[in-house]
Design a protein around this motif. Structure first.
Motif, PDB file in Angstrom:
ATOM      1  N   SER A  33      17.836   1.068  10.370  1.00 45.02           N
ATOM      2  CA  SER A  33      19.064   0.761  10.911  1.00 45.02           C
ATOM      3  C   SER A  33      19.136   1.478  12.373  1.00 45.02           C
ATOM      4  N   TYR A  34      20.040   0.481  13.213  1.00 43.36           N
ATOM      5  CA  TYR A  34      19.886   0.811  14.446  1.00 43.36           C
ATOM      6  C   TYR A  34      21.106   0.414  15.180  1.00 43.36           C
ATOM      7  N   GLU A  35      21.306   0.939  16.439  1.00 45.53           N
ATOM      8  CA  GLU A  35      22.216   0.386  17.521  1.00 45.53           C
ATOM      9  C   GLU A  35      21.488   0.550  18.756  1.00 45.53           C
ATOM     10  N   VAL A  36      21.844  -0.111  19.733  1.00 48.29           N
ATOM     11  CA  VAL A  36      21.325   0.049  21.342  1.00 48.29           C
ATOM     12  C   VAL A  36      22.229  -0.044  21.929  1.00 48.29           C
ATOM     13  N   TRP A  37      22.394   0.997  22.790  1.00 50.54           N
ATOM     14  CA  TRP A  37      23.427   1.161  23.827  1.00 50.54           C
ATOM     15  C   TRP A  37      22.852   0.840  25.253  1.00 50.54           C
ATOM     16  N   ARG A  65      29.720  -0.644  30.741  1.00 49.38           N
ATOM     17  CA  ARG A  65      29.480  -1.196  32.144  1.00 49.38           C
ATOM     18  C   ARG A  65      30.488  -0.105  33.046  1.00 49.38           C
ATOM     19  N   PHE A  66      29.854   0.461  34.060  1.00 48.79           N
ATOM     20  CA  PHE A  66      30.591   1.420  34.971  1.00 48.79           C
ATOM     21  C   PHE A  66      30.889   0.335  36.088  1.00 48.79           C
ATOM     22  N   GLN A  67      32.048   0.692  36.696  1.00 44.53           N
ATOM     23  CA  GLN A  67      32.705   0.110  37.679  1.00 44.53           C
ATOM     24  C   GLN A  67      31.985  -0.024  38.973  1.00 44.53           C
ATOM     25  N   ARG A  68      31.211   1.268  39.069  1.00 43.22           N
ATOM     26  CA  ARG A  68      30.348   1.534  40.274  1.00 43.22           C
ATOM     27  C   ARG A  68      28.849   2.239  40.091  1.00 43.22           C
ATOM     28  N   ASN A  69      28.075   2.141  40.756  1.00 45.11           N
ATOM     29  CA  ASN A  69      26.947   3.098  40.453  1.00 45.11           C
ATOM     30  C   ASN A  69      27.284   4.494  40.530  1.00 45.11           C
ATOM     31  N   TYR A  70      26.893   5.155  39.532  1.00 44.41           N
ATOM     32  CA  TYR A  70      27.169   6.624  39.349  1.00 44.41           C
ATOM     33  C   TYR A  70      25.765   7.444  39.193  1.00 44.41           C
ATOM     34  N   GLY A  71      24.689   6.672  38.734  1.00 48.61           N
ATOM     35  CA  GLY A  71      23.351   7.332  38.539  1.00 48.61           C
ATOM     36  C   GLY A  71      23.070   7.359  37.046  1.00 48.61           C
ATOM     37  N   LYS A  72      21.827   7.878  37.092  1.00 52.83           N
ATOM     38  CA  LYS A  72      21.240   7.787  35.773  1.00 52.83           C
ATOM     39  C   LYS A  72      21.638   8.796  34.811  1.00 52.83           C
ATOM     40  N   SER A  73      22.152   9.960  35.138  1.00 55.94           N
ATOM     41  CA  SER A  73      22.677  10.960  34.385  1.00 55.94           C
ATOM     42  C   SER A  73      24.078  10.715  33.795  1.00 55.94           C
ATOM     43  N   ALA A  74      24.915   9.952  34.683  1.00 50.61           N
ATOM     44  CA  ALA A  74      26.267   9.524  33.931  1.00 50.61           C
ATOM     45  C   ALA A  74      26.086   8.518  33.126  1.00 50.61           C
ATOM     46  N   ALA A  75      24.927   7.507  33.298  1.00 52.15           N
ATOM     47  CA  ALA A  75      24.710   6.477  32.171  1.00 52.15           C
ATOM     48  C   ALA A  75      24.242   6.964  30.886  1.00 52.15           C
ATOM     49  N   LEU A  76      23.418   8.318  30.925  1.00 49.81           N
ATOM     50  CA  LEU A  76      22.928   8.869  29.655  1.00 49.81           C
ATOM     51  C   LEU A  76      23.943   9.516  29.179  1.00 49.81           C
ATOM     52  N   ASN A  77      24.717  10.236  29.710  1.00 48.16           N
ATOM     53  CA  ASN A  77      26.041  11.139  29.339  1.00 48.16           C
ATOM     54  C   ASN A  77      26.905  10.308  28.446  1.00 48.16           C
ATOM     55  N   GLU A  78      27.252   8.859  28.925  1.00 53.81           N
ATOM     56  CA  GLU A  78      28.088   7.899  28.390  1.00 53.81           C
ATOM     57  C   GLU A  78      27.445   7.650  27.148  1.00 53.81           C
ATOM     58  N   GLY A  79      26.134   7.084  27.068  1.00 56.37           N
ATOM     59  CA  GLY A  79      25.441   6.689  25.922  1.00 56.37           C
ATOM     60  C   GLY A  79      25.235   7.600  24.841  1.00 56.37           C
ATOM     61  N   PHE A  80      25.210   8.883  25.216  1.00 52.03           N
ATOM     62  CA  PHE A  80      24.835   9.942  24.248  1.00 52.03           C
ATOM     63  C   PHE A  80      26.426  10.102  23.707  1.00 52.03           C
ATOM     64  N   LYS A 158      12.420   9.654  25.700  1.00 52.03           N
ATOM     65  CA  LYS A 158      12.509  10.989  24.933  1.00 52.03           C
ATOM     66  C   LYS A 158      13.362  10.710  23.458  1.00 52.03           C
ATOM     67  N   ALA A 159      13.320  11.528  22.546  1.00 52.14           N
ATOM     68  CA  ALA A 159      13.781  11.506  21.371  1.00 52.14           C
ATOM     69  C   ALA A 159      14.707  12.752  20.852  1.00 52.14           C
ATOM     70  N   TYR A 160      15.845  12.848  20.388  1.00 45.90           N
ATOM     71  CA  TYR A 160      16.618  13.930  20.160  1.00 45.90           C
ATOM     72  C   TYR A 160      17.419  13.920  18.797  1.00 45.90           C
ATOM     73  N   LYS A 161      17.565  15.106  18.280  1.00 48.66           N
ATOM     74  CA  LYS A 161      18.307  15.188  17.186  1.00 48.66           C
ATOM     75  C   LYS A 161      19.834  14.711  17.554  1.00 48.66           C
ATOM     76  N   LYS A 162      20.623  14.311  16.933  1.00 45.24           N
ATOM     77  CA  LYS A 162      21.988  13.915  17.003  1.00 45.24           C
ATOM     78  C   LYS A 162      22.784  15.125  17.684  1.00 45.24           C
ATOM     79  N   LYS A 163      22.624  16.331  17.051  1.00 40.42           N
ATOM     80  CA  LYS A 163      23.395  17.453  17.557  1.00 40.42           C
ATOM     81  C   LYS A 163      22.920  18.119  18.943  1.00 40.42           C
ATOM     82  N   VAL A 164      21.901  17.680  19.100  1.00 37.26           N
ATOM     83  CA  VAL A 164      21.251  18.024  20.646  1.00 37.26           C
ATOM     84  C   VAL A 164      22.230  17.380  21.698  1.00 37.26           C
ATOM     85  N   VAL A 165      22.417  15.867  21.528  1.00 35.08           N
ATOM     86  CA  VAL A 165      23.062  15.176  22.538  1.00 35.08           C
ATOM     87  C   VAL A 165      24.443  15.382  22.686  1.00 35.08           C
ATOM     88  N   LYS A 166      24.887  15.801  21.319  1.00 33.38           N
ATOM     89  CA  LYS A 166      26.282  16.088  21.362  1.00 33.38           C
ATOM     90  C   LYS A 166      26.729  17.399  21.923  1.00 33.38           C
TER      91      LYS A 166
END
Length: 312
Positions: A33-37, A65-80, A158-166
């Motif tokens: 079972s999955y989701e892809v962001w 979708r971001f309104q402008r380019n913020y960078g990979k870190s911001a994208a990962l943070n919102e995905g997390f 990379k792979a993470y436990k859920k509590k790590v990214v939170k």
């Protein structure tokens, strides 16, 4: 939910359909079972239209979708923030990361007990001097300063436990130092897996020298915040005291020399002004520590700590 896959992207409209189809085949073959962001970091091509099309065909694929380019870190943070799977896996959208790695990465988290697993692209297809030499230097400095033995901190797979990214917050260029952020948050079982690195099929690299400059600055930020984020006076106060004492002792020595030798030209000596400057720097560092303590103690998160368990 078994797994959440977070894919930051910027101008990757050519690769997205093939990548998403590949991910779908892998998770279905393993009955997950999955989701892809799919996090669109302000793309200027048709990437978002492609994301919308993929979502209409398969609702498991979701988009931000971001309104402008913020960078990979911001994208990962919102995905997390959005991810809800028991295991979170990140990969780049340029088809250089293989979705076939997903089942084994998930197994290492769930069965081997790792808090996170970082990919290592041992055999690379972009062996250019301008990219690999700075990367090797980068990884060596990160290993030395953090004590985390990884060959490739910057691998997007990379792979993470859920509590790590939170438990972590990623910004600036800190996506390359997520293992360090995880360690500072108390997650110390960090593993590594050799993963396939595929030749670039679509688009162009987003690599640039500026990324490495920003990356080194962010490494310093991470190390400082990890050690002194809640106690800045211990850093600035100690440094200020050392500077002040050096200048003060030098000034006393020069003043004694003036009294002992009447013709001793105190103000004509460079050492006199160096001593005064050192004392001033010491006082400024000390005051910086006081101001930092005031900011920290008035912060809304001044007493926010990560608590793993609580018995009541």
């Amino acid at each position: 939910m078994d797994v959440s896959i977070v894919v930051p992207l910027f101008n990757e409209d050519e690769s997205l359909p093939e990548l998403c189809s590949w991910i779908e085949n892998v998770v279905n073959a393993n009955q997950l079972s999955y989701e892809v962001w799919l996090v669109d970091d302000g793309s200027t091509d048709n990437s978002w239209e492609v994301v919308e099309s993929i979502h209409r065909k398969n609702p498991h694929f979701k988009g931000i979708r971001f309104q402008r380019n913020y960078g990979k870190s911001a994208a990962l943070n919102e995905g997390f923030k959005a991810a809800q799977g028991n295991v979170i896996i990140t990969m780049d959208a340029d088809m250089q990361d293989s979705p076939d790695e997903i089942p084994e990465l998930r197994r290492m988290i769930l069965e081997d007990g790792y808090d996170m697993v970082s990919g290592w692209k041992k055999k690379r297809y972009d062996n250019t001097l301008t990219k690999n030499l700075p990367s090797k230097l980068f990884n060596a400095v990160a290993r030395r300063s953090s004590g985390i033995i990884l060959h490739d901190f910057n691998c997007g797979l990379k792979a993470y436990k859920k509590k790590v990214v939170k438990s972590i917050e990623v910004f600036g260029e800190m996506h390359r130092y997520i293992p360090i952020l995880a360690k500072w948050s108390g997650f110390r079982k960090i593993g590594e897996k050799v993963v396939e690195h595929r030749p670039r099929k679509y688009g162009v690299t987003k690599f640039g020298w500026q990324r490495f400059v920003n990356g080194f600055l962010d490494l310093g930020t991470i190390m400082f915040l990890g050690k002194f984020g809640k106690k800045p006076m211990q850093f600035f106060g100690l440094l200020g005291t050392v500077f002040f004492l050096i200048g003060f002792i030098a000034s006393i020595y020069l003043i004694i020399g003036k009294f002992a030798l009447p013709d001793f030209a105190l103000t004509n000596r460079p050492s006199f002004y160096i001593a005064l400057t050192t004392m001033i720097i010491g006082v400024q560092l000390f005051l910086t520590g006081f101001v930092a303590e005031l900011v920290t103690r008035n912060s809304a998160e001044r007493n926010t700590y990560l608590i793993e368990k609580k018995l009541q």
